[in-house]
Design a protein around this motif. Structure first.
Motif, PDB file in Angstrom:
ATOM      1  N   ASN A 145     -49.892 -23.602  -9.599  1.00 31.53           N
ATOM      2  CA  ASN A 145     -50.958 -24.109  -8.741  1.00 31.53           C
ATOM      3  C   ASN A 145     -52.160 -23.200  -8.926  1.00 31.53           C
ATOM      4  O   ASN A 145     -52.116 -22.019  -8.567  1.00 31.53           O
ATOM      5  N   GLU A 147     -55.152 -23.267  -7.490  1.00 30.80           N
ATOM      6  CA  GLU A 147     -55.820 -22.848  -6.264  1.00 30.80           C
ATOM      7  C   GLU A 147     -55.103 -21.662  -5.612  1.00 30.80           C
ATOM      8  O   GLU A 147     -55.726 -20.730  -5.126  1.00 30.80           O
ATOM      9  N   GLN A 148     -53.792 -21.708  -5.588  1.00 27.23           N
ATOM     10  CA  GLN A 148     -53.004 -20.618  -5.006  1.00 27.23           C
ATOM     11  C   GLN A 148     -52.797 -19.479  -6.005  1.00 27.23           C
ATOM     12  O   GLN A 148     -52.356 -18.398  -5.619  1.00 27.23           O
TER      13      GLN A 148
END
Length: 169
Positions: A145, A147-148
């Protein structure tokens, strides 16, 4: 003296049967458990992820790793936090293919037989795709991911007689 050889033969037969049955008895008394797992120290896990991605350990923010060895091979589960660039380069270098992460794949690859660790939570990434491929005698599965900046990597290695000295993390 006439009983020496029959007794010796009986002892040898019983000894051979004992050696033959020992693995089965050991499996019965010591079933497969968490003791078959080997957890890496955080610094070693960071180094392993860095080695996979071809970067310095400082480029990996955090990592956890655990490996399970069996007679058929071993499986390594790695959780890491890293920026997008090394992950993207790894996907390109390993020639991983992007695959839909439907419920069947999620269950079969990521949740079937997970390691006994609280940090193994690939579902938390809420992704619709993952990357999969094969390199040498290893099957790789990666979900990330951006974004994370968090990802999970599974490395399944099929061992052959010549591979007993290789490690996957």
């Amino acid at each position: 003296m006439k009983y020496f050889f029959p007794i010796l033969m009986g002892i040898v037969i019983l000894f051979g049967m004992g050696l033959t049955l020992t693995p089965y008895i050991a499996d019965w008394f010591l079933p497969v458990s968490a003791s078959n797992y080997q957890q890496a120290k955080p610094a070693d896990a960071r180094q392993a992820v860095a080695d996979w991605f071809g970067v310095k350990p400082e480029d990996i923010k955090a990592a956890q790793a655990i490996r399970r060895r069996t007679n058929e091979g071993n499986t390594s589960w790695l959780m890491f936090e890293a920026s997008r660039e090394p992950v993207a380069q790894f996907v390109l270098n390993a020639r991983l293919q992007q695959v839909n992460l439907d419920q069947t794949a999620l269950q079969a690859i990521w949740l079937n037989n997970p390691p006994p660790m609280d940090w193994w939570q690939p579902v938390e990434l809420k992704r619709e795709t993952y990357f999969s491929g094969k390199t040498e005698n290893r099957i790789l599965s990666l979900v990330y991911n951006e974004e994370q900046q968090k990802g999970y990597l599974i490395v399944k290695a099929i061992e052959t007689v010549n591979d007993k000295t290789k490690n996957s993390f």
